[in-house]
Design a protein around this motif. Structure first.
Motif, PDB file in Angstrom:
ATOM      1  N   PHE A  85       0.935  -1.113   0.100  1.00 14.13           N
ATOM      2  CA  PHE A  85       0.015  -0.044   0.102  1.00 14.13           C
ATOM      3  C   PHE A  85       1.147   1.191   0.092  1.00 14.13           C
ATOM      4  O   PHE A  85       0.720   2.263  -0.704  1.00 14.13           O
ATOM      5  CB  PHE A  85      -1.058   0.171   1.152  1.00 14.13           C
ATOM      6  N   ARG A  86       2.123   1.178   0.722  1.00 16.14           N
ATOM      7  CA  ARG A  86       2.833   2.342   0.946  1.00 16.14           C
ATOM      8  C   ARG A  86       3.532   2.484  -0.586  1.00 16.14           C
ATOM      9  O   ARG A  86       3.665   3.737  -1.198  1.00 16.14           O
ATOM     10  CB  ARG A  86       4.043   2.141   1.708  1.00 16.14           C
ATOM     11  N   TYR A  87       3.735   1.496  -1.180  1.00 14.24           N
ATOM     12  CA  TYR A  87       4.376   1.562  -2.568  1.00 14.24           C
ATOM     13  C   TYR A  87       3.581   2.011  -3.359  1.00 14.24           C
ATOM     14  O   TYR A  87       3.640   2.859  -4.351  1.00 14.24           O
ATOM     15  CB  TYR A  87       5.066   0.374  -2.935  1.00 14.24           C
ATOM     16  N   ALA A  88       2.365   1.534  -3.456  1.00 13.85           N
ATOM     17  CA  ALA A  88       1.368   2.087  -4.406  1.00 13.85           C
ATOM     18  C   ALA A  88       0.882   3.307  -4.288  1.00 13.85           C
ATOM     19  O   ALA A  88       0.748   4.085  -5.225  1.00 13.85           O
ATOM     20  CB  ALA A  88      -0.041   1.120  -4.194  1.00 13.85           C
ATOM     21  N   GLN A  89       0.756   3.975  -3.378  1.00 14.68           N
ATOM     22  CA  GLN A  89       0.706   5.354  -2.818  1.00 14.68           C
ATOM     23  C   GLN A  89       1.527   6.194  -3.706  1.00 14.68           C
ATOM     24  O   GLN A  89       1.428   7.479  -4.243  1.00 14.68           O
ATOM     25  CB  GLN A  89       0.663   5.645  -1.512  1.00 14.68           C
ATOM     26  N   GLY A  90       3.034   5.578  -3.403  1.00 11.15           N
ATOM     27  CA  GLY A  90       4.173   6.444  -3.883  1.00 11.15           C
ATOM     28  C   GLY A  90       4.066   6.430  -5.576  1.00 11.15           C
ATOM     29  O   GLY A  90       4.339   7.443  -6.244  1.00 11.15           O
ATOM     30  N   ARG A  91       3.782   5.216  -6.159  1.00 13.18           N
ATOM     31  CA  ARG A  91       3.578   4.892  -7.524  1.00 13.18           C
ATOM     32  C   ARG A  91       2.357   5.980  -8.304  1.00 13.18           C
ATOM     33  O   ARG A  91       2.459   6.575  -9.282  1.00 13.18           O
ATOM     34  CB  ARG A  91       3.539   3.498  -7.705  1.00 13.18           C
ATOM     35  N   ALA A  92       1.315   6.276  -7.189  1.00 11.89           N
ATOM     36  CA  ALA A  92       0.211   6.743  -7.839  1.00 11.89           C
ATOM     37  C   ALA A  92       0.809   8.377  -7.734  1.00 11.89           C
ATOM     38  O   ALA A  92       0.176   8.977  -8.599  1.00 11.89           O
ATOM     39  CB  ALA A  92      -1.002   6.708  -6.769  1.00 11.89           C
ATOM     40  N   ARG A  93       1.353   8.557  -6.757  1.00  8.01           N
ATOM     41  CA  ARG A  93       2.012  10.185  -6.864  1.00  8.01           C
ATOM     42  C   ARG A  93       2.831  10.591  -8.089  1.00  8.01           C
ATOM     43  O   ARG A  93       2.982  11.591  -8.562  1.00  8.01           O
ATOM     44  CB  ARG A  93       2.647  10.363  -5.657  1.00  8.01           C
ATOM     45  N   ASP A  94       3.579   9.432  -8.631  1.00 12.94           N
ATOM     46  CA  ASP A  94       4.154   9.610  -9.797  1.00 12.94           C
ATOM     47  C   ASP A  94       3.438   9.502 -11.071  1.00 12.94           C
ATOM     48  O   ASP A  94       4.092   9.501 -12.117  1.00 12.94           O
ATOM     49  CB  ASP A  94       5.411   8.507  -9.783  1.00 12.94           C
ATOM     50  N   GLY A  95       2.255   9.262 -10.942  1.00 15.12           N
ATOM     51  CA  GLY A  95       1.431   9.261 -12.129  1.00 15.12           C
ATOM     52  C   GLY A  95       1.143   7.935 -12.758  1.00 15.12           C
ATOM     53  O   GLY A  95       0.575   7.695 -13.839  1.00 15.12           O
ATOM     54  N   GLY A  96       1.337   6.872 -11.599  1.00 19.13           N
ATOM     55  CA  GLY A  96       1.161   5.355 -12.190  1.00 19.13           C
ATOM     56  C   GLY A  96      -0.477   5.081 -12.059  1.00 19.13           C
ATOM     57  O   GLY A  96      -1.161   5.712 -11.311  1.00 19.13           O
ATOM     58  N   TYR A  97      -0.527   3.935 -12.677  1.00 14.42           N
ATOM     59  CA  TYR A  97      -1.828   2.980 -12.613  1.00 14.42           C
ATOM     60  C   TYR A  97      -3.092   3.874 -13.321  1.00 14.42           C
ATOM     61  O   TYR A  97      -4.106   3.058 -13.439  1.00 14.42           O
ATOM     62  CB  TYR A  97      -2.550   2.911 -11.043  1.00 14.42           C
ATOM     63  N   GLY A  98      -2.852   4.951 -13.922  1.00 14.26           N
ATOM     64  CA  GLY A  98      -3.866   5.494 -14.860  1.00 14.26           C
ATOM     65  C   GLY A  98      -5.185   5.556 -14.064  1.00 14.26           C
ATOM     66  O   GLY A  98      -5.147   6.109 -12.921  1.00 14.26           O
ATOM     67  N   ALA A  99      -6.227   5.123 -14.598  1.00 12.31           N
ATOM     68  CA  ALA A  99      -7.485   5.299 -14.105  1.00 12.31           C
ATOM     69  C   ALA A  99      -7.394   4.589 -12.647  1.00 12.31           C
ATOM     70  O   ALA A  99      -8.480   4.838 -11.850  1.00 12.31           O
ATOM     71  CB  ALA A  99      -8.799   4.787 -14.727  1.00 12.31           C
ATOM     72  N   GLY A 100      -6.678   3.536 -12.402  1.00 10.61           N
ATOM     73  CA  GLY A 100      -6.590   2.699 -11.357  1.00 10.61           C
ATOM     74  C   GLY A 100      -6.224   3.634  -9.985  1.00 10.61           C
ATOM     75  O   GLY A 100      -6.553   3.120  -9.168  1.00 10.61           O
ATOM     76  N   ALA A 146      -7.798   6.052  -8.845  1.00 16.13           N
ATOM     77  CA  ALA A 146      -9.085   6.403  -8.164  1.00 16.13           C
ATOM     78  C   ALA A 146      -9.103   5.300  -7.080  1.00 16.13           C
ATOM     79  O   ALA A 146      -9.771   5.660  -5.922  1.00 16.13           O
ATOM     80  CB  ALA A 146     -10.243   6.019  -9.228  1.00 16.13           C
ATOM     81  N   LEU A 147      -8.604   4.029  -7.250  1.00 19.34           N
ATOM     82  CA  LEU A 147      -9.072   2.951  -6.238  1.00 19.34           C
ATOM     83  C   LEU A 147      -8.364   3.396  -4.954  1.00 19.34           C
ATOM     84  O   LEU A 147      -8.560   3.048  -3.807  1.00 19.34           O
ATOM     85  CB  LEU A 147      -8.556   1.513  -6.669  1.00 19.34           C
ATOM     86  N   LEU A 148      -7.052   3.895  -5.226  1.00 19.63           N
ATOM     87  CA  LEU A 148      -6.045   4.301  -4.171  1.00 19.63           C
ATOM     88  C   LEU A 148      -6.717   5.444  -3.240  1.00 19.63           C
ATOM     89  O   LEU A 148      -6.320   5.671  -2.165  1.00 19.63           O
ATOM     90  CB  LEU A 148      -4.776   4.528  -4.599  1.00 19.63           C
ATOM     91  N   LYS A 149      -7.468   6.448  -3.936  1.00 20.11           N
ATOM     92  CA  LYS A 149      -8.099   7.444  -3.420  1.00 20.11           C
ATOM     93  C   LYS A 149      -8.991   6.970  -2.216  1.00 20.11           C
ATOM     94  O   LYS A 149      -9.332   7.894  -1.300  1.00 20.11           O
ATOM     95  CB  LYS A 149      -8.736   8.497  -4.525  1.00 20.11           C
ATOM     96  N   LEU A 150      -9.481   5.752  -2.276  1.00 18.09           N
ATOM     97  CA  LEU A 150     -10.247   5.226  -1.100  1.00 18.09           C
ATOM     98  C   LEU A 150      -9.402   4.836  -0.096  1.00 18.09           C
ATOM     99  O   LEU A 150     -10.040   4.399   1.154  1.00 18.09           O
ATOM    100  CB  LEU A 150     -11.163   3.952  -1.615  1.00 18.09           C
ATOM    101  N   GLY A 151      -8.229   5.116   0.030  1.00 16.74           N
ATOM    102  CA  GLY A 151      -7.318   4.511   0.916  1.00 16.74           C
ATOM    103  C   GLY A 151      -7.083   3.261   1.214  1.00 16.74           C
ATOM    104  O   GLY A 151      -7.236   2.372   0.418  1.00 16.74           O
ATOM    105  N   GLY A 152      -6.685   2.810   2.297  1.00 20.33           N
ATOM    106  CA  GLY A 152      -6.424   1.323   2.800  1.00 20.33           C
ATOM    107  C   GLY A 152      -7.378   0.485   2.808  1.00 20.33           C
ATOM    108  O   GLY A 152      -7.436  -0.527   2.139  1.00 20.33           O
ATOM    109  N   ALA A 153      -8.600   0.992   3.040  1.00 23.09           N
ATOM    110  CA  ALA A 153      -9.846   0.192   3.124  1.00 23.09           C
ATOM    111  C   ALA A 153     -10.155  -0.140   1.608  1.00 23.09           C
ATOM    112  O   ALA A 153     -10.495  -1.274   1.328  1.00 23.09           O
ATOM    113  CB  ALA A 153     -10.975   0.924   3.672  1.00 23.09           C
ATOM    114  N   GLY A 154     -10.180   0.622   0.697  1.00 22.86           N
ATOM    115  CA  GLY A 154     -10.250   0.469  -0.765  1.00 22.86           C
ATOM    116  C   GLY A 154      -9.259  -0.602  -1.299  1.00 22.86           C
ATOM    117  O   GLY A 154      -9.691  -1.566  -1.959  1.00 22.86           O
ATOM    118  N   PHE A 155      -8.009  -0.428  -0.759  1.00 27.55           N
ATOM    119  CA  PHE A 155      -7.072  -1.183  -1.490  1.00 27.55           C
ATOM    120  C   PHE A 155      -7.109  -2.638  -0.982  1.00 27.55           C
ATOM    121  O   PHE A 155      -7.143  -3.761  -1.818  1.00 27.55           O
ATOM    122  CB  PHE A 155      -5.746  -0.411  -0.773  1.00 27.55           C
TER     123      PHE A 155
END
Length: 350
Positions: free
Chosen positions: A243-258, A260-269
């Protein structure tokens, strides 16, 4: 340099807290009369919700990330294809051989993950080669010691995957393994607790690892106790890392439309991963085990051996791929973006 992977609070909860909580559930369950097979609630929580879900989290490290796929396209294509081919070949020879080799692959993966956590602590602390080797030796001791003892005390009231998936060793090997593990771990702890700069993160990790491996193998008296202690410390810290990595990757512009899932936080993940785990277990129960009709219904398939040789390795493919790739994707020297994405570029020493 830092003595913690994430933060003092997160590390203590993810390692020490998880180990103590799983021990309380396992041995508290014994006191309440929970013996034998893992009950449904524990299977849903620990097997589906933690163990299988954490396997699927590899998606966020590799297969949901187009940039990562471009870095090693051959590796990420070959890992599942080669794993499936090997699984089909083994199962075609013998189902027992398939499960035995899968059990040893899983056990080694569990051991290596704890060694990997210790190596990450050493990297964060700036330890030298001698200290890192001593750390690895102690971690191998507290994991392989109980594991070898298990092999020397077969049969036990539990198995890794299926009955007789481990092979027996001479009785004396188990005693030697436990004595050796105690001597090495004791020497490591004496060394770690000397001096003014104690590395409490590594101490918590080693003690937590010892608690769940010794408790979950040597002291465990049922499949329930083994399962609870076996999967919690393995899966929960890994989910925290992903989850920590995914948050960092999302900040780098990764995952595209995905993203949005991480914006739900740990519960959504976690909910996303648990949903995938549930679908996988639906496949296992329908095609192979037929163990949980109260969850998946009683309409399971009865497949011939020839078809099972294709279906079982397919259902096992997520974990096989996870085992293979986990040995590569966390090598910090190989991926220069890994450390900053984990938030370790300028970690305070607190």
């Amino acid at each position: 340099m830092s003595r913690w992977l994430f933060s003092p609070r997160t590390d203590l909860l993810a390692f020490g807290g998880v180990a103590l909580a799983s021990a309380a559930v396992a041995f508290g369950g014994r006191a309440l009369g929970i013996t034998g097979e893992t009950p449904l609630w524990a299977w849903l929580c620990f097997v589906v919700g933690i163990d299988v879900a954490h396997v699927w989290s590899t998606l966020f490290r590799v297969y949901l990330d187009a940039e990562e796929l471009r870095r090693h396209p051959l590796r990420y294509a070959a890992a599942p294809l080669a794993s499936y081919a090997a699984g089909v070949s083994l199962y075609a020879v013998s189902g027992q051989l398939f499960w035995r080799l899968l059990a040893y692959a899983a056990a080694w993966h569990f051991v290596r993950q704890q060694v990997g956590w210790m190596a990450l602590y050493g990297r964060r602390a700036g330890d030298g080669p001698r200290q890192r080797s001593f750390d690895a030796l102690a971690t191998y001791a507290v994991t392989l010691g109980p594991l070898l003892w298990w092999h020397a005390r077969l049969p036990r009231p539990f198995w890794w995957f299926v009955e007789n998936d481990f092979t027996a060793l001479p009785h004396g090997v188990g005693l030697a393994a436990l004595v050796s593990h105690a001597v090495i771990a004791g020497a490591w702890l004496l060394h770690a607790l000397r001096g003014p700069r104690r590395h409490w993160g590594k101490v918590v990790l080693l003690l937590s690892t010892w608690l769940v491996w010794f408790g979950g193998i040597v002291l465990a008296r049922s499949d329930f106790e083994f399962t609870v202690l076996n999967v919690a410390l393995h899966g929960i810290p890994y989910l925290v890392l992903l989850f920590r990595y995914a948050q960092g990757r999302a900040r780098d512009g990764g995952y595209g439309a995905g993203r949005a899932l991480l914006k739900l936080g740990g519960a959504g993940f976690v909910a996303f991963l648990v949903a995938l785990a549930f679908v996988e277990e639906l496949g296992w129960d329908t095609a192979v085990w037929h163990d949980h009709p109260e969850v998946f219904g009683a309409w399971g398939l009865s497949l011939p051996d020839g078809l099972l040789a294709l279906v079982v390795p397919l259902l096992a493919l997520p974990q096989l791929t996870h085992y293979v790739l986990d040995g590569f994707v966390w090598r910090t020297r190989e991926d220069p973006k890994l450390v900053p994405r984990l938030g370790w570029a300028a970690a305070p020493d607190v």
